[in-house]
Design a protein around this motif. Structure first.
Motif, mmCIF file in Angstrom:
data_model
loop_
_atom_site.group_PDB
_atom_site.id
_atom_site.type_symbol
_atom_site.label_atom_id
_atom_site.label_comp_id
_atom_site.label_asym_id
_atom_site.label_seq_id
_atom_site.Cartn_x
_atom_site.Cartn_y
_atom_site.Cartn_z
ATOM 1 N N LEU A 1 0.833 -1.207 0.000
ATOM 2 C CA LEU A 1 0.000 0.000 0.000
ATOM 3 C C LEU A 1 0.866 1.255 0.000
ATOM 4 C CD1 LEU A 1 -2.771 -1.067 2.536
ATOM 5 C CD2 LEU A 1 -2.998 -0.839 0.062
ATOM 6 N N ARG A 2 1.962 1.218 0.763
ATOM 7 C CA ARG A 2 2.841 2.392 0.805
ATOM 8 C C ARG A 2 3.478 2.642 -0.559
ATOM 9 N NH1 ARG A 2 5.307 0.911 4.866
ATOM 10 N NH2 ARG A 2 7.172 0.006 3.931
ATOM 11 N N LEU A 3 3.887 1.570 -1.231
ATOM 12 C CA LEU A 3 4.467 1.715 -2.566
ATOM 13 C C LEU A 3 3.431 2.214 -3.566
ATOM 14 C CD1 LEU A 3 6.806 1.334 -4.510
ATOM 15 C CD2 LEU A 3 6.119 -1.056 -4.775
ATOM 16 N N SER A 4 2.206 1.697 -3.468
ATOM 17 C CA SER A 4 1.142 2.150 -4.371
ATOM 18 C C SER A 4 0.863 3.632 -4.176
ATOM 19 C CB SER A 4 -0.136 1.337 -4.124
ATOM 20 O OG SER A 4 0.084 -0.028 -4.381
ATOM 21 N N GLU A 5 0.833 4.067 -2.914
ATOM 22 C CA GLU A 5 0.602 5.489 -2.644
ATOM 23 C C GLU A 5 1.721 6.338 -3.237
ATOM 24 O OE1 GLU A 5 0.332 8.552 1.174
ATOM 25 O OE2 GLU A 5 0.451 6.388 1.498
ATOM 26 N N LYS A 6 2.958 5.891 -3.081
ATOM 27 C CA LYS A 6 4.090 6.660 -3.598
ATOM 28 C C LYS A 6 4.035 6.740 -5.125
ATOM 29 C CE LYS A 6 7.856 6.072 -1.374
ATOM 30 N NZ LYS A 6 9.125 5.519 -0.814
ATOM 31 N N LEU A 7 3.674 5.623 -5.775
ATOM 32 C CA LEU A 7 3.574 5.628 -7.236
ATOM 33 C C LEU A 7 2.475 6.557 -7.717
ATOM 34 C CD1 LEU A 7 4.048 1.827 -8.022
ATOM 35 C CD2 LEU A 7 5.635 3.657 -8.522
ATOM 36 N N LEU A 8 1.310 6.500 -7.078
ATOM 37 C CA LEU A 8 0.190 7.337 -7.503
ATOM 38 C C LEU A 8 0.511 8.808 -7.328
ATOM 39 C CD1 LEU A 8 -2.774 5.240 -6.056
ATOM 40 C CD2 LEU A 8 -2.262 5.631 -8.463
ATOM 41 N N ASN A 9 1.185 9.162 -6.256
ATOM 42 C CA ASN A 9 1.544 10.574 -6.044
ATOM 43 C C ASN A 9 2.590 11.053 -7.032
ATOM 44 O OD1 ASN A 9 -0.203 11.134 -3.885
ATOM 45 N ND2 ASN A 9 1.193 10.200 -2.421
ATOM 46 N N SER A 10 3.362 10.109 -7.601
ATOM 47 C CA SER A 10 4.387 10.497 -8.576
ATOM 48 C C SER A 10 3.830 10.581 -9.995
ATOM 49 C CB SER A 10 5.537 9.493 -8.544
ATOM 50 O OG SER A 10 5.118 8.225 -8.993
ATOM 51 N N TYR A 11 2.647 9.955 -10.231
ATOM 52 C CA TYR A 11 2.068 9.983 -11.578
ATOM 53 C C TYR A 11 1.330 11.301 -11.820
ATOM 54 C CZ TYR A 11 2.844 4.912 -11.665
ATOM 55 O OH TYR A 11 3.404 3.681 -11.631
ATOM 56 N N THR A 12 1.016 11.524 -13.091
ATOM 57 C CA THR A 12 0.166 12.665 -13.444
ATOM 58 C C THR A 12 -1.211 12.488 -12.814
ATOM 59 O OG1 THR A 12 1.328 12.877 -15.546
ATOM 60 C CG2 THR A 12 -0.807 13.983 -15.341
ATOM 61 N N LYS A 13 -1.721 13.545 -12.176
ATOM 62 C CA LYS A 13 -2.992 13.452 -11.458
ATOM 63 C C LYS A 13 -4.153 13.341 -12.450
ATOM 64 C CE LYS A 13 -5.849 15.930 -8.103
ATOM 65 N NZ LYS A 13 -6.978 16.165 -9.011
ATOM 66 N N THR A 14 -4.962 12.287 -12.317
ATOM 67 C CA THR A 14 -6.176 12.087 -13.101
ATOM 68 C C THR A 14 -7.273 11.619 -12.156
ATOM 69 O OG1 THR A 14 -5.637 9.771 -13.576
ATOM 70 C CG2 THR A 14 -4.816 11.438 -15.133
ATOM 71 N N SER A 15 -8.489 11.593 -12.682
ATOM 72 C CA SER A 15 -9.599 11.096 -11.856
ATOM 73 C C SER A 15 -9.386 9.624 -11.508
ATOM 74 C CB SER A 15 -10.932 11.295 -12.586
ATOM 75 O OG SER A 15 -10.900 10.679 -13.855
ATOM 76 N N PHE A 16 -8.786 8.862 -12.428
ATOM 77 C CA PHE A 16 -8.512 7.448 -12.175
ATOM 78 C C PHE A 16 -7.508 7.303 -11.037
ATOM 79 C CE2 PHE A 16 -7.312 3.188 -14.418
ATOM 80 C CZ PHE A 16 -7.854 2.497 -13.347
ATOM 81 N N SER A 17 -6.414 8.088 -11.086
ATOM 82 C CA SER A 17 -5.413 7.991 -10.027
ATOM 83 C C SER A 17 -5.994 8.415 -8.683
ATOM 84 C CB SER A 17 -4.199 8.846 -10.378
ATOM 85 O OG SER A 17 -4.523 10.209 -10.415
ATOM 86 N N SER A 18 -6.886 9.429 -8.680
ATOM 87 C CA SER A 18 -7.515 9.849 -7.421
ATOM 88 C C SER A 18 -8.390 8.746 -6.859
ATOM 89 C CB SER A 18 -8.332 11.117 -7.651
ATOM 90 O OG SER A 18 -7.504 12.185 -8.059
ATOM 91 N N PHE A 19 -9.119 8.035 -7.741
ATOM 92 C CA PHE A 19 -9.965 6.940 -7.283
ATOM 93 C C PHE A 19 -9.116 5.818 -6.670
ATOM 94 C CE2 PHE A 19 -11.972 2.835 -8.144
ATOM 95 C CZ PHE A 19 -13.150 2.979 -7.423
ATOM 96 N N LEU A 20 -8.024 5.453 -7.354
ATOM 97 C CA LEU A 20 -7.157 4.405 -6.814
ATOM 98 C C LEU A 20 -6.534 4.833 -5.487
ATOM 99 C CD1 LEU A 20 -5.355 3.259 -10.078
ATOM 100 C CD2 LEU A 20 -7.193 2.093 -8.872
ATOM 101 N N LEU A 21 -6.224 6.123 -5.388
ATOM 102 C CA LEU A 21 -5.617 6.625 -4.161
ATOM 103 C C LEU A 21 -6.595 6.533 -2.989
ATOM 104 C CD1 LEU A 21 -2.908 7.769 -3.307
ATOM 105 C CD2 LEU A 21 -3.781 10.052 -3.744
ATOM 106 N N CYS A 22 -7.872 6.784 -3.253
ATOM 107 C CA CYS A 22 -8.846 6.695 -2.153
ATOM 108 C C CYS A 22 -8.979 5.248 -1.669
ATOM 109 C CB CYS A 22 -10.199 7.289 -2.566
ATOM 110 S SG CYS A 22 -11.143 6.325 -3.743
#
Length: 1324
Positions: A75-96
């Motif tokens: 989960l920590r790695l997933s959070e770090k990857l999502l924060n490093s990617y370009t922000k999209t609605s998909f990335s925000s959903f995965l982050l939640c």
């Protein structure tokens, strides 16, 4: 307050309920993932791939019951990857989802609100409708009321038009029972459009309010005061008419409006240096491109009054928009603009003429955004059946699609409806099952085709062909007819005639306004008539080109200048003779460049086509303008033959590639800015492959200039398009791509490098590894090692321990290139590739192999090791990350080293040995470092059975390098290589054969390198004839008998100091076999019994029988007395620590005298013969053979050896004491067969003895040896570890050896004798 307030508990409750439902239903999650993926275009597939990695990780966490640490790490790695990617609605959903799984419901709620903000329509209709209903909808009551009011108003007008006589209530009720199709069938055009616009406005209002309330909900969640109530905001009901918005793409350009330079009716050029500038907004001028008009306006076009002088009486173009003036404009300016407008509008629009010639209908219908122009429904007897007309566009179907609701729409129209976020049928309002449209309704399409054939096959369309002047604007919405139409050809001929007239005006007229109008007309004709090939020849004549150039020199109208540049660029891209004409006169080129520098950025395309020299571009100073073009968006420019951004990149590549270092050095700094590099990185995804390769070339040059830039490039670059373009590239471009990719994996963090390698391996349609393997077979000899290095890294990343065809080919290539002396460049590239494979780099991308080898050799204080410190400083953000990074780096080293050394049973060592024989310094250095690294790695790898092969190839060469190396770092690195051989018996045995060759160098390195000490120790332990290692050679001797006995000797600051019985102190320096006397001082009046260096090592002190202690300052010139201390007693065996002196007085005990005057007596019952002070411990050797230890901090006295009080026997005093490595060495008469006893300084246990039978009077101990000074002028040398005698040194006299000392390197032994001799020996 417009509605009841929402609490944070409510938000968390509703969102958590939604998350729980999502996590419990895998089918629902997959459906939502699919919905998000459909929102991405083809160009965004790289982002989708990145997000797919996170979805797979999340699904693993959700579906498996892994342990807590693994789950937390994922989960920590997933959070770090999502924060490093370009922000999209998909990335925000995965982050939640990540936050909710991590037990952070509030953070999860924040992320879900981001989805509602980024794409409210998708969020409320597809992703989380329940959250929308529970949180948002209750605040939107006013929006629903507004929508119903507007809808009732429209239906009310429908009722009146239909003859219904009822109130609003009856209308609403009735409308419920009537189908939408029936309602639509009773609407006129305006009413249907109004209802459609209401639907769009309603969706827009909902979107805007969702975003407003997202901020409100975030504020509620952030509120720390639980008692505070935050009122919700008011809802937004403002309707924005999107279609009435006309974008003004023109920018403010500085131009010269001073009319003082008029000549023949033409303005002075705007590029001259004497100009004065004012800001002129081009929005004042009418756009000569078709403007997008509201559907409301289009439905009322029939009511406009139009002139019918030139064209069909029923079809007129709309007038050109009026010039708009500010209140500050003068009347003269208005009049001039009106005249200019009249001149411009006196000609027909070329597109209008051709379009009217091609139409087969007398009606004049507008061109909606999404309809094909040949699908007008028609009127009269040719009016199309209603089933043939799209209810959205009101035009005949071209590509009909029938939805599951039974309604049929034009494909483009319904696709746009869906793309706007609508997921319902426009007519029935039923929810659609998906966003994928069905296939074409071919039955309906054939019926329409048959209807057209029956109704239009014999129709004769008549149209006037004469040209009449009237106010015209051009419309691109008329339907084309058959190209064989006689009337069409006649009208086209008329348009071409108008073109000829415009060309004639451009080349002949002396009136600037007429020429400017002609340019605008020609440019419109070019854009709209689609006859570029036909008119190319007409416009490419030199006199016409010169006419365009005259416009560039004289016009101040930015529209005209932009049109001129556009036409010249289009012509020049198709015909080289145009470029030759322009380049024939230098001022023409200078004019174009000047316009470009003054802000006409489209001119960059023409500048590129002119193919001027790179040096002239630098002299003209266009770099800043090129960077300005890169900073613009594509929509900021008109569509040209070459995109301005592409032309800028190609020009920058030309400048960087063609100019020498001196010419470009001043401009390179501009290339290295973050903004410029990011703009150039975006060109890696360009459609034009020349632009992609130019971007690669520029970025490579930036990396070479500043290696730090590769970090930004690696972070921003999308590599899929570049990798796929490998096939269409030529050989030079292919190697540049490989070089570029190789540079991107030289980041300072090993973890980042492996991520980039994964991207290179996985991106692209084809296998990157297979592509590189094929290219490896055809690459040039000096390019092959770089290709092989990248291929090998990809293979090791995928299969670190398994051989493969990729690995075999890559290693065979590296070895063959390394051995091929016919290509020195390939040899160097191969050796440097091995260093790169080690995988450690500085922040600037430089290999750290040498620095890390020096560190491993023990030279931490060298300048080169500063690179390591810089590297560690950058990467050590915290201890955990540092540990992870170091582990990753070490693991990569092992993988690569294993692959290299295990290939063909160590064949690489043979190739490196040949490289070490090379006289080419660069090749020799690279092979030297590569071989050392691999030999050192052999000690860390499992036994591969190839140590013997490595030793046979390299041992002798490294011995030779070690022996001859003048640079201490090269010697240390070669020593590290030699140390790898001593870890196995065969290697140690072979090393002992070269002891004499390496012994001196090892001893010199011993003081700075632990590895050198270990090698010496191993050689001493493993050598049967180890005595050969300690052979001493006499260096020099001096006769100082005139000064009496030599009572004391000390080595300090590369000098030798001797104290004599007549009070003299002599200062010597030893060079070679000669002892040079540099100073004699006699400040003591009696014998100098002691010379000692303070425990801190900064001062030299002397003690004398004249009852004084003197402090000396020692420099290159000799020694000077700084201070004299009166001890009030004889001074023997002096020791100094912390400004306190310890010495043996004339009587019993030990005197402790503070240098500030205080004194006391210790151990007063013993007559002390010698003493030694170490770390606050004072050891005393007494005349009665006893040894005591006094703790100076506590005053505690401990007995190590008890004395003998037998008066019948001869006294046996302790003559000398030494402490070394925690052991206490004592010298006395060998009554029990051992002159030297060895004690543990910590527990006083005796641990050994030296069985010397001579009368020893002095002693000195080194790291490896014990030197004993005896009566009769003999020095015995004993092995400190084995305690056996190695050698006996003779002075040639019978005098006693009273004093002994070793230099700081423990290489030179100096002695003083009772007959006044000073003698020295050095290790051979």
């Amino acid at each position: 307050m417009s509605s009841t307030a929402t609490t944070s508990d409510e938000i968390v409750h509703h969102t958590s309920t939604f998350f729980s439902e999502i996590l419990s239903q895998s089918d629902l999650r997959r459906r939502i993932y699919a919905i998000f993926r459909q929102k991405f275009s083809y160009s965004d597939q790289n982002i989708v791939k990145q997000l797919n990695i996170v979805t797979e990780a999340l699904e693993t966490v959700i579906s498996t019951s892994s342990n807590v640490s693994v789950r937390s790490s994922s989960l920590r790695l997933s959070e770090k990857l999502l924060n490093s990617y370009t922000k999209t609605s998909f990335s925000s959903f995965l982050l939640c989802l990540v936050y909710f799984l991590s037990n952070s419901p509030i953070e999860a709620a924040f992320s879900l609100l981001e989805v509602f903000y980024d794409d409210p329509c998708l969020a409320r209709s597809e992703i989380s409708p329940q959250v929308f209903e529970e949180l948002f909808l209750r605040h939107f009551v006013r929006v629903l009321e507004w929508y119903n009011e507007q809808k009732s108003r429209i239906l009310s007008s429908l009722s009146k038009d239909s003859g219904y006589d009822s109130d609003d209530h009856s209308i609403c009720v009735e409308s419920v029972g009537v189908s939408c199709t029936t309602l639509l069938s009773k609407m006129n055009g305006n009413q249907a459009l109004e209802l459609k616009e209401l639907e769009r406005d309603y969706e827009d209002v909902l979107d805007e309010n969702c975003r407003v309330f997202v901020w409100y909900f975030k504020e509620v969640l952030e509120n720390a005061d639980e008692n505070a109530v935050i009122d919700p905001p008011s809802v937004v009901l403002e309707i924005i008419d999107r279609e009435d918005e006309i974008e003004d793409a023109d920018e403010v350009v500085e131009i010269d409006t001073d009319g003082s330079g008029l000549k023949n009716g033409r303005y002075n050029p705007i590029w001259t240096e004497e100009e004065k500038y004012v800001s002129r907004n081009l929005s004042k001028f009418p756009s000569f491109f078709p403007e997008r008009v509201s559907m409301k306006v289009l439905t009322n076009l029939g009511s406009l009054k139009r002139s019918a002088a030139s064209f069909n009486k029923d079809c007129e173009p709309e007038p050109v928009a009026e010039y708009s003036f500010s209140s500050s404009d003068s009347e003269g300016q208005k009049e001039e603009m009106d005249q200019n407008r009249t001149s411009l509008e006196s000609r027909q629009s070329p597109s209008r003429m051709i379009e009217l010639a091609n139409t087969t209908d007398s009606s004049c219908s507008p061109d909606p955004d999404m309809t094909d122009t040949d699908n007008l429904p028609g009127e009269g007897k040719h009016k199309a059946p209603r089933d043939f007309v799209c209810p959205i566009t009101s035009y005949i179907f071209d590509d009909p699609v029938t939805l599951e609701t039974g309604q049929t729409y034009e494909r483009k129209a319904i696709q746009e409806w869906i793309d706007r976020g609508n997921l319902t049928c426009p007519i029935t309002r039923k929810k659609l099952n998906g966003t994928q449209l069905p296939s074409t309704n071919y039955v309906l399409k054939r019926l329409i085709a048959r209807w057209r054939e029956e109704n239009f096959s014999s129709t004769l369309v008549k149209s006037e062909n004469q040209h009449q002047e009237s106010e015209q604007s051009f419309s691109n919405g008329m339907p084309p007819a058959s190209p064989d139409s006689v009337i069409s050809q006649a009208t086209i001929d008329g348009a071409v005639g108008e073109l000829r007239h415009a060309i004639e005006t451009l080349s002949m007229s002396e009136i600037l306004k007429e020429s400017e109008t002609a340019v605008l007309w020609i440019e419109r004709f070019w854009q709209e008539a689609n006859m570029q090939a036909e008119i190319q020849t007409m416009l490419s004549e030199p006199q016409i080109i010169n006419g365009f150039v005259d416009i560039l020199f004289n016009s101040v109208d930015t529209r005209v200048l932009r049109a001129t540049v556009f036409l010249l660029s289009e012509l020049g891209s198709r015909d080289d003779s145009v470029i030759q004409t322009l380049c024939g006169v230098d001022p023409d080129v200078e004019c174009v460049v000047a316009l470009f520098k003054k802000g006409l950025l489209e001119a960059v395309v023409l500048v590129y086509l002119l193919k001027n020299s790179a040096i002239s571009f630098i002299d003209m100073g266009i770099l800043d303008s090129l960077f300005d073009v890169l900073g613009k968006k594509e929509d900021d420019f008109v569509k040209m033959c070459i995109k301005p951004q592409s032309a800028s990149v190609l020009l920058l590549k030309q400048i960087l590639g063609s100019v020498d270092e001196i010419s470009i050095s001043g401009a390179l700094g501009s290339f290295l800015s973050d903004e410029v590099i990011e703009n150039i990185v975006s060109s890696l995804e360009a459609e034009w492959h020349e632009e992609r390769f130019a971007a690669v070339s520029i970025l490579l040059r930036c990396i070479q200039e500043d290696g730090n830039r590769r970090n930004l490039i690696a972070q921003k670059a999308e590599l899929a398009t570049l990798i796929e373009s490998f096939f269409e590239a030529n050989d030079e471009e292919r190697f540049q791509i490989v070089q570029f990719l190789s540079e991107l994996v030289k980041l300072h963090r090993r973890i980042d490098n492996e991520q980039v390698l994964h991207i290179i391996k996985d991106e692209g349609t084809y296998s990157t590894m297979h592509t590189l393997l094929v290219y490896l077979q055809t690459a040039l000899q000096d390019q092959r090692p770089v290709v092989a290095g990248l291929l090998l890294q990809l293979d090791i990343l995928m299969k670190p321990r398994k051989a493969s065809i990729y690995r075999e080919e890559a290693l065979d290539t590296i070895i063959s290139c390394l051995k091929n002396s016919d290509f020195p460049a390939a040899q160097i590239a191969a050796a440097e590739t091995i260093l790169v494979l080690q995988g450690r780099f500085s922040y600037y991308g430089n290999p750290l192999a040498r620095a890390f080898l020096l560190k491993r050799a023990g030279l931490d204080k060298t300048d080169k090791s500063m690179m390591i410190k810089d590297h560690v400083m950058i990467t050590s953000q915290n201890s955990t990350e540092t540990m992870e990074e170091e582990n990753a780096a070490e693991e990569w080293e092992k993988k690569v080293a294993f692959a290299l050394v295990s290939h063909e049973f160590g064949l690489l060592f043979e190739a490196l040995a040949e490289g070490l024989k090379s006289t080419h310094a660069k090749l020799h250095s690279a092979c030297f470092l590569s071989a050392t690294w691999l030999l050192d790695m052999l000690t860390k790898l499992p036994d591969t059975g190839i140590q013997g092969a490595a030793r046979a190839c390299l041992l002798k060469q490294f011995v030779s390098i070690f022996k001859s190396a003048e640079d201490v770092e090269d010697r240390a690195i070669s020593m590290l290589a030699l140390s790898s051989f001593i870890h196995e018996p065969e290697g140690l045995h072979d090393m002992t054969l070269y002891v004499k060759d390496v012994l001196k160098g090892l001893r010199e390195l011993k003081k700075s390198s632990v590895v050198a000490s270990e090698v010496l120790k191993s050689l001493a332990d493993g050598n049967d004839s180890s005595n050969e290692m300690w052979i001493h050679k006499e260096l020099y001797q001096e006769d100082c008998s005139a000064n009496g006995e030599v009572l004391s000797i000390v080595c300090f600051k590369d000098k030798i100091f001797s104290g004599h019985s007549d009070g003299t102190i002599k200062v010597w320096t030893g060079k070679g076999s000669i002892l040079h006397l540099i100073q004699v001082t006699r400040e003591h009046t009696k014998a100098v019994t002691s010379l000692t260096v303070s425990e801190s090592g900064d001062k030299l002190y002397s003690g004398s029988l004249d009852k004084t202690v003197r402090a000396w300052d020692v420099d290159n010139g000799g020694m000077q007395c700084e201070h004299v201390y009166d001890m009030k007693d004889h001074v023997n065996s002096l020791a100094i620590a912390n400004n306190v002196s310890y010495f043996i007085p004339y009587g019993a005990g030990i005197k402790v005298h503070s240098l500030n005057g205080a004194s006391k007596l210790l151990n007063p019952k013993k007559y002390v013969k010698c003493l030694v002070l170490v770390n606050g411990k004072l050891f005393c050797g007494c005349t009665d053979n006893s040894i005591q230890e006094i703790d100076m901090a506590t005053g505690k006295l401990s007995t190590i050896q008890s004395g003998s009080r037998n008066f019948m026997t001869k006294a046996n005093p302790i003559y000398a004491l030494q402490v070394h490595d925690g052991l206490l060495y004592s010298v006395s008469s060998p009554l029990d067969g051992a002159a030297v006893k060895i004690w543990s300084a910590s527990n006083y246990d005796i641990v050994g003895s030296v069985p010397s039978t001579l009368e020893v009077r002095s002693m000195v101990v080194s790291s490896d040896l014990i030197y004993l000074g005896c009566k009769g002028g003999i020095v015995e040398v004993w092995c400190r570890k084995k305690l056996d005698r190695i050698e006996t040194l003779e002075t040639g006299t019978n005098g006693k050896i009273l004093s002994m000392a070793l230099d700081s390197d423990e290489e030179v032994l100096v002695i003083g004798t009772s007959d006044g001799r000073i003698q020295a020996w050095g290790l051979g």
